[in-house]
Design an enzyme around this catalytic site. Structure first.
Site, PDB file in Angstrom:
ATOM      1  CD  GLU A 228      -1.685   2.355   1.754  1.00 33.97           C
ATOM      2  OE1 GLU A 228      -1.361   3.268   0.953  1.00 33.97           O
ATOM      3  OE2 GLU A 228      -1.712   2.502   2.973  1.00 33.97           O
ATOM      4  CB  CYS A 262      -1.860   7.022   1.577  1.00 35.72           C
ATOM      5  SG  CYS A 262      -0.197   6.745   2.198  1.00 35.72           S
TER       6      CYS A 262
END
Length: 461
Positions: A228, A262
């Site tokens: 990720e 993010c």
């Protein structure tokens, strides 16, 4: 030696010793022994442990939150919310984990059948970042425990206090020795641990550079990896949207965690018909954010995680301006001890400029004007990332277009994008691969084994 620095004051929070080679070997041996016992543990034992872990976090909520605020600067309110999400994550897998492990039976050709079973694989290494020092770990840890695997954590160097607390919570809950181990090590030790035969897989949340290094190490060892990585998430606003709510949510996206998330929107892509109205509201909201002591309840934004991170964001703003962007306001370094800066808004950004293709990991937004939905989707996809996205519209046909055509692992409709224990989490393109959370995250590091049964043959057939 690791040193944690309070980014709000510049003061040292704590120091932590690095694990040496002998310590790493002992940890790997404990992990292997723990897996041999835990892999066969009854599901009831796993769910009970997850419940006790959640209870330990609940009992220590304030201490956990204060430690995160001191180590990386997030507001205390957001740190408390992060701890509460962790508690929810542990309880989610305690409640739903057994169902995620239910075997499935299918008929096979010739009258037989096969049973597909989910089986644990072994110790999983997690390489985790500082921005959500608890939740990033729990996203891996809760399903790891439920799956019958064991966990090893390499946490970011500036949140070693948080890492140590996670280990303490496991001990307080009565977790078996070696089921989870915090490894206070530096990045140069990671590849050798991935290569070790006792480690079966690795998961990383972090930058694309770190992801590439971990993926290379996992590839050499032929081991599963989930990544990720970064994101430059678009927030698209169409004429039918609730402009007030869209602008308010966009402000939250850019200043929560001081813009260091993010999956929070970084690029605001707005239809020309509502561009001026949105920009007015968005700018007013960004200017109104209260910057101050992250321990205070009414603070809207604290410092960035470090002076280096703050300076990196300011350097990106300077390059954007050099490439033709307009800085509407803000994005300034504050003259005080610590890693402080003000929120800022950029317009007139050239989509083909270098900075426009990058992730700005701080409280600065780029706002774009587009003529229609096709232009909005094209601009949303015109970056190397594909983690999250959000779209603001009350038109059903537009919702379908955004859900289908935005190149991302997640799309929120008329809401702030946020992870939740029930839904898959992850991205595409340079934002990584694989998924966390829900049954999908737990299954990433399990052996899907087919047990085959032929047709029963009776005597005389």
């Amino acid at each position: 030696m690791f040193t944690s620095i309070n980014p709000a004051t510049g003061e040292t929070v704590g120091t932590y010793h690095e694990l040496d080679a002998d310590g790493i070997e002992m940890a790997l041996a404990r992990a292997e022994a723990a897996f041999r016992a835990w892999r066969d543990s009854p599901l009831e034992k796993r769910t009970e442990l997850l419940g006790r872990i959640a209870d330990a976090w609940e009992a220590n909520k304030r201490h956990l939150a204060e430690t995160a605020t001191k180590e990386m600067g997030k507001t205390l309110a957001s740190a408390v919310a992060e701890v509460e999400k962790c508690i929810a994550g542990f309880r989610h897998y305690a409640k739903n984990g057994p169902g995620y492990l239910e075997p499935a039976t299918v008929r096979t050709a010739g009258g037989g059948h096969a049973v597909a079973r989910w089986l644990p694989m072994g110790p999983v290494l997690a390489v985790m970042p500082w921005n959500f020092p608890y939740w990033q770990v729990v996203r891996f840890l809760a399903p790891t425990i439920m799956a019958g695997n064991v966990g090893l954590l390499k946490h970011a160097s500036n949140v070693q206090g948080c890492a140590a607390l996670i280990q303490q919570m496991m001990s307080a809950a009565g977790a078996p020795d070696g089921l989870f181990q915090n490894l206070p090590i530096k990045s140069d030790k990671v590849s050798a641990i991935i290569a070790d035969r006792r480690v079966v897989a690795v998961t990383l949340t972090g930058s694309e550079g770190a992801g590439a290094q971990v993926a290379q190490a996992a590839g050499r060892a032929l081991k599963k990896v989930v990544l990720e990585l970064g994101g430059s998430d678009p927030l698209i606003v169409m004429p039918s949207a609730d402009i007030d709510l869209a602008a308010k949510t966009a402000v939250t996206a850019r200043v929560q965690n001081a813009g260091q998330s993010c999956i929070c929107a970084k690029r605001m892509i707005v239809h020309a018909e509502v561009y001026d109205a949105f920009l007015d509201r968005f700018e007013a909201g960004m200017k109104a954010v209260k910057i101050g002591d992250p321990m205070e309840g009414d603070t809207g934004m604290g410092p960035l995680s470090s002076a280096a991170q703050r300076d990196a964001v300011l350097e990106q703003v300077a390059r954007a301006r050099a490439e033709g962007a307009t800085l509407r306001f803000g994005a300034e370094k504050l003259a005080r001890e610590g890693a402080w800066m003000t929120p800022g808004v950029l317009t007139d950004m050239d989509p083909e400029s270098d900075v426009a293709k990058e992730e700005i990991f701080g409280p600065v937004a780029a706002v774009y004007k587009v003529k229609d939905i096709d232009a909005a989707i094209a601009l949303a996809n015109d970056v190397p990332y594909g983690l999250g996205s959000s779209a603001w519209t009350n038109d059903d046909a537009e919702i379908e277009r955004f859900a289908r055509d935005i190149q991302s692992g997640m799309t929120a409709i008329n809401s702030l994008l946020a992870s939740t224990p029930e839904a898959p989490f992850g991205g595409v393109k340079l934002s990584g691969h694989g998924r966390e959370l829900g049954p999908w995250g737990m299954h990433e590091f399990m052996n899907l084994k087919a047990v085959m049964f032929g047709k029963d043959v009776k005597a005389g057939d």
